[in-house]
Design a protein around this motif. Structure first.
Motif, short mmCIF file in Angstrom:
data_model
loop_
_atom_site.label_atom_id
_atom_site.label_comp_id
_atom_site.label_asym_id
_atom_site.label_seq_id
_atom_site.Cartn_x
_atom_site.Cartn_y
_atom_site.Cartn_z
N VAL A 1 0.84 -1.20 0.00
CA VAL A 1 0.00 0.00 0.00
C VAL A 1 0.88 1.25 0.00
CG1 VAL A 1 -1.66 1.34 1.38
CG2 VAL A 1 -2.00 -1.12 1.05
N ALA A 2 1.94 1.25 0.79
CA ALA A 2 2.83 2.41 0.81
C ALA A 2 3.46 2.63 -0.57
CB ALA A 2 3.92 2.22 1.87
N GLU A 3 3.89 1.57 -1.21
CA GLU A 3 4.47 1.70 -2.56
C GLU A 3 3.44 2.26 -3.54
OE1 GLU A 3 7.50 0.79 -4.22
OE2 GLU A 3 8.41 0.68 -2.24
N TYR B 1 9.53 2.16 -0.37
CA TYR B 1 9.56 1.94 1.07
C TYR B 1 10.18 0.59 1.37
CZ TYR B 1 6.46 5.92 1.08
OH TYR B 1 5.95 7.17 0.90
N SER B 2 11.06 0.57 2.36
CA SER B 2 11.70 -0.67 2.80
C SER B 2 11.75 -0.70 4.31
CB SER B 2 13.13 -0.77 2.26
OG SER B 2 13.12 -0.83 0.86
N VAL B 3 11.81 -1.91 4.84
CA VAL B 3 11.89 -2.11 6.28
C VAL B 3 13.03 -3.09 6.55
CG1 VAL B 3 10.72 -3.08 8.30
CG2 VAL B 3 9.43 -1.71 6.65
N TYR B 4 13.86 -2.74 7.53
CA TYR B 4 14.90 -3.63 8.01
C TYR B 4 14.68 -3.83 9.50
CZ TYR B 4 19.38 -5.21 9.80
OH TYR B 4 20.36 -5.92 10.44
N LEU C 1 4.05 7.56 6.93
CA LEU C 1 5.02 8.06 5.96
C LEU C 1 4.40 8.19 4.58
CD1 LEU C 1 8.10 5.99 7.15
CD2 LEU C 1 7.91 8.48 7.25
N ALA C 2 3.66 7.16 4.16
CA ALA C 2 3.03 7.19 2.84
C ALA C 2 1.99 8.31 2.75
CB ALA C 2 2.39 5.83 2.52
#
Length: 150
Positions: free
Chosen positions: A49-51, A59-62, A143-144
């Protein structure tokens, strides 16, 4: 590192389980990390959804350890993304109790530092309540929405 549309679940027989298998054939997945399958699916959806809706940013998550200095480690991860100028990375180290949001040059135009700081506060509140996945999902959504509004 995770990004939209990437969720793999390893099982005891090395097969990635699909939704088309009957329940009696499904094996309990063996996951490494802090998330169960349901949380991984929710995270994947939040990334997608953010993309899709996040102002043309990536958007990426680590989630994992970040060496010291933590900010430098997060920035180094961000720099390895496919399009760092247009990317946003949420880096979380639960064991170290550290959280960093890194935005590329073009992403920062849509998500200024002040907005990112507000997202951090919201995520930390969720983390404090024991909701690691929920905090990340909230962060991605915020953020999105910020990026979409600019």
């Amino acid at each position: 590192m995770a990004s939209g549309n990437q969720v793999a679940v390893a099982t005891t027989d090395g097969i990635v389980e699909g939704v088309d298998r009957s329940p009696e054939l499904m094996r309990q997945p063996m996951l490494e990390g802090p998330f169960d399958v349901k949380e991984l699916l929710h995270l994947d959806e939040a990334l997608s959804v953010a993309e899709r809706d996040g102002g043309g940013l990536h958007y990426s998550v680590y989630v994992g350890p970040l060496h010291d200095p933590v900010r430098g480690a997060a920035e180094a991860l961000h720099d390895r993304l496919a399009d760092p100028e247009r990317s946003v990375l949420i880096a979380v180290s639960p064991e170290q109790r550290q959280l960093e949001i890194v935005t590329g040059r073009l992403a920062q135009e849509k998500i200024p530092d002040r907005s990112a700081a507000l997202v951090v506060f919201s995520m930390e509140a969720a983390f404090g309540a024991g909701q690691l996945a929920g905090g990340i999902i909230t962060g991605l959504r915020m953020l999105a929405e910020t990026a979409q509004g600019r």
